[in-house]
Write a protein that holds these residues in place. Structure first.
Motif, PDB file in Angstrom:
ATOM      1  N   ALA A  45       0.829  -1.210   0.000  1.00 51.95           N
ATOM      2  CA  ALA A  45       0.000   0.000   0.000  1.00 51.95           C
ATOM      3  C   ALA A  45       0.859   1.254   0.000  1.00 51.95           C
ATOM      4  O   ALA A  45       0.480   2.272  -0.605  1.00 51.95           O
ATOM      5  CB  ALA A  45      -0.920  -0.010   1.217  1.00 51.95           C
ATOM      6  N   GLU A  59       2.196   1.356  -3.678  1.00 52.71           N
ATOM      7  CA  GLU A  59       1.147   1.654  -4.659  1.00 52.71           C
ATOM      8  C   GLU A  59      -0.192   1.825  -3.932  1.00 52.71           C
ATOM      9  O   GLU A  59      -0.866   0.834  -3.606  1.00 52.71           O
ATOM     10  CB  GLU A  59       1.056   0.526  -5.686  1.00 52.71           C
ATOM     11  CG  GLU A  59      -0.026   0.707  -6.733  1.00 52.71           C
ATOM     12  CD  GLU A  59       0.016   2.075  -7.384  1.00 52.71           C
ATOM     13  OE1 GLU A  59      -0.820   2.924  -7.013  1.00 52.71           O
ATOM     14  OE2 GLU A  59       0.886   2.289  -8.262  1.00 52.71           O
ATOM     15  N   PRO A  60      -0.610   3.064  -3.634  1.00 53.10           N
ATOM     16  CA  PRO A  60      -1.846   3.306  -2.878  1.00 53.10           C
ATOM     17  C   PRO A  60      -3.097   2.717  -3.533  1.00 53.10           C
ATOM     18  O   PRO A  60      -4.080   2.432  -2.846  1.00 53.10           O
ATOM     19  CB  PRO A  60      -1.926   4.836  -2.818  1.00 53.10           C
ATOM     20  CG  PRO A  60      -0.509   5.291  -2.984  1.00 53.10           C
ATOM     21  CD  PRO A  60       0.126   4.305  -3.912  1.00 53.10           C
ATOM     22  N   ARG A  61      -3.085   2.528  -4.856  1.00 50.73           N
ATOM     23  CA  ARG A  61      -4.257   1.965  -5.534  1.00 50.73           C
ATOM     24  C   ARG A  61      -4.587   0.564  -5.040  1.00 50.73           C
ATOM     25  O   ARG A  61      -5.716   0.081  -5.205  1.00 50.73           O
ATOM     26  CB  ARG A  61      -4.010   1.894  -7.045  1.00 50.73           C
ATOM     27  CG  ARG A  61      -4.010   3.224  -7.765  1.00 50.73           C
ATOM     28  CD  ARG A  61      -3.806   2.990  -9.248  1.00 50.73           C
ATOM     29  NE  ARG A  61      -2.578   2.235  -9.518  1.00 50.73           N
ATOM     30  CZ  ARG A  61      -2.329   1.597 -10.652  1.00 50.73           C
ATOM     31  NH1 ARG A  61      -3.231   1.597 -11.627  1.00 50.73           N
ATOM     32  NH2 ARG A  61      -1.189   0.951 -10.821  1.00 50.73           N
ATOM     33  N   SER A 102      -7.653   0.284  -2.833  1.00 48.05           N
ATOM     34  CA  SER A 102      -8.922   0.826  -3.313  1.00 48.05           C
ATOM     35  C   SER A 102     -10.017  -0.228  -3.196  1.00 48.05           C
ATOM     36  O   SER A 102      -9.756  -1.434  -3.250  1.00 48.05           O
ATOM     37  CB  SER A 102      -8.793   1.272  -4.771  1.00 48.05           C
ATOM     38  OG  SER A 102      -8.591   0.154  -5.622  1.00 48.05           O
ATOM     39  N   LEU A 103     -11.249   0.224  -3.013  1.00 42.92           N
ATOM     40  CA  LEU A 103     -12.371  -0.699  -2.876  1.00 42.92           C
ATOM     41  C   LEU A 103     -12.507  -1.579  -4.111  1.00 42.92           C
ATOM     42  O   LEU A 103     -12.792  -2.782  -4.007  1.00 42.92           O
ATOM     43  CB  LEU A 103     -13.665   0.097  -2.651  1.00 42.92           C
ATOM     44  CG  LEU A 103     -14.942  -0.732  -2.453  1.00 42.92           C
ATOM     45  CD1 LEU A 103     -14.799  -1.632  -1.241  1.00 42.92           C
ATOM     46  CD2 LEU A 103     -16.159   0.178  -2.320  1.00 42.92           C
ATOM     47  N   TYR A 104     -12.272  -0.995  -5.274  1.00 45.61           N
ATOM     48  CA  TYR A 104     -12.348  -1.767  -6.523  1.00 45.61           C
ATOM     49  C   TYR A 104     -11.353  -2.915  -6.515  1.00 45.61           C
ATOM     50  O   TYR A 104     -11.685  -4.055  -6.876  1.00 45.61           O
ATOM     51  CB  TYR A 104     -12.084  -0.848  -7.713  1.00 45.61           C
ATOM     52  CG  TYR A 104     -11.932  -1.584  -9.035  1.00 45.61           C
ATOM     53  CD1 TYR A 104     -13.049  -2.000  -9.747  1.00 45.61           C
ATOM     54  CD2 TYR A 104     -10.665  -1.877  -9.533  1.00 45.61           C
ATOM     55  CE1 TYR A 104     -12.917  -2.694 -10.946  1.00 45.61           C
ATOM     56  CE2 TYR A 104     -10.523  -2.562 -10.728  1.00 45.61           C
ATOM     57  CZ  TYR A 104     -11.649  -2.973 -11.428  1.00 45.61           C
ATOM     58  OH  TYR A 104     -11.501  -3.663 -12.613  1.00 45.61           O
ATOM     59  N   ASN A 105     -10.119  -2.639  -6.080  1.00 42.23           N
ATOM     60  CA  ASN A 105      -9.091  -3.677  -6.116  1.00 42.23           C
ATOM     61  C   ASN A 105      -9.332  -4.743  -5.053  1.00 42.23           C
ATOM     62  O   ASN A 105      -9.089  -5.931  -5.294  1.00 42.23           O
ATOM     63  CB  ASN A 105      -7.705  -3.063  -5.927  1.00 42.23           C
ATOM     64  CG  ASN A 105      -6.600  -4.055  -6.235  1.00 42.23           C
ATOM     65  OD1 ASN A 105      -6.521  -4.595  -7.339  1.00 42.23           O
ATOM     66  ND2 ASN A 105      -5.755  -4.329  -5.256  1.00 42.23           N
TER      67      ASN A 105
END
Length: 332
Positions: free
Chosen positions: A47, A50-52, A55-58
């Motif tokens: 995290a 790569e903060p993405r 994400s809720l999507y990931n």
């Protein structure tokens, strides 16, 4: 002279402290805790890179990706606890999916297709369990042979081509409830049921007993042959369920759609703390194992690491888990 006896408040504090110590001892003795700590640490590191990743999507994507492998991993966990193993699961999933896809294109009722898919997997697993137990053969060798047989039958059925579903049977693999994919709910439900069976039923206690020592289990009144066949049947039921979900999710039946699934599920079970010799393993550990491997794969994709390196990392993780498990067994 004042009394030196404990006051009620002191006694209560002492009892509370003792209870906390016992609880702490149970927590830190659990083989799943080191894996949980490693998983949390890995998530934090990725995290930060790569903060993405958080994400809720990931997160939803990761859970969807591990759901099929997770269902089969629970079945594999039951098998390994009982001292068995199954190398044929990948191509059995593919074969079942090809059969169900063929029936779907014949416009048969969905109920018939579901029964056919589950029935095929259960029947083939019962046959494998009977042959292995009755003839006292090595599960590794027998299921390796079955893997080749299932692959050959699937290739003959399809001539090596995919069988498209033409947008049929989509809800199971692509549907959502509360914005969460349905396969995730099914996976979590399977985990809860398996946990209950292992912790609170006679079948669960017998599973560990058979895996630990067949002779001792037999002397304790367990029909080992019949019991192993039941374990294979239950495993086959979960394999059939996974085949339906995977076929529904990708929209085709393919002879190679689940190739390599056996490695993934065995690796997740071993990483989760199960012993290949039998008699040891937990649903929670296997859940963490499949989640850990799924997160590793997902995070490597996000940060752009080659798939080739992912295979190498998977190998090191499995070897490390086996080494850690053997050392734990030596100390216990």
């Amino acid at each position: 002279m004042p009394s030196l006896s404990n006051t009620p408040a002191d006694t209560s504090a002492h009892n509370s402290q003792s209870a906390l110590q016992r609880l702490g001892g149970k927590i830190f003795e659990s083989r799943s805790i080191p894996l949980l700590i490693a998983l949390i640490a890995y998530i934090v590191v990725i995290a930060l890179i790569e903060p993405r990743f958080l994400s809720l999507y990931n997160i939803r994507n990761v859970m969807l990706q591990v759901s099929v492998a997770g269902i089969v991993t629970i079945g594999m966990t039951l098998m390994i606890i009982a001292g068995q193993i199954d190398l044929s699961v990948g191509y059995l999933v593919s074969l079942a999916a090809c059969v169900m896809a063929t029936l779907l294109n014949l416009d048969l009722p969905v109920v018939v297709i579901i029964v056919a898919g589950l029935g095929l997997c259960v029947t083939l697993q019962v046959f494998a369990g009977y042959v292995i137990s009755r003839l006292k053969l090595e599960p590794f060798i027998v299921t390796l042979g079955l893997m080749a047989i299932y692959r050959g039958i699937a290739l003959l059925m399809t001539n090596g081509a995919e069988i498209p579903l033409d947008r049929k049977f989509q809800t199971l693999g692509r549907g959502r409830w509360l914005e969460i994919p349905i396969p995730v709910f099914i996976f979590l439900g399977v985990c809860v049921l398996a946990w209950f069976v292992l912790r609170h039923t006679v079948f669960g206690r017998q599973l560990y007993a058979v895996g630990e020592n067949n002779e001792a289990a037999h002397l304790a009144g367990v029909n080992v042959l019949k019991f192993k066949i039941q374990v294979y049947a239950l495993h086959g039921l979960l394999v059939g369920l996974a085949a339906m979900i995977l076929m529904s999710r990708i929209g085709v039946g393919s002879p190679n759609m689940a190739a390599g699934l056996e490695l993934e599920t065995i690796a997740a079970t071993v990483v989760g703390g199960a012993a290949l010799a039998g008699g040891r393993g937990t649903v929670f550990g296997s859940f963490l194992g499949v989640l850990f491997l799924g997160i590793i794969s997902n995070s490597m994709n996000i940060i752009g690491v080659s798939t080739f390196w992912q295979y190498i990392m998977l190998g090191f993780v499995v070897i490390g888990a086996v080494v850690a498990g053997s050392r734990t067994k030596e100390k216990s």
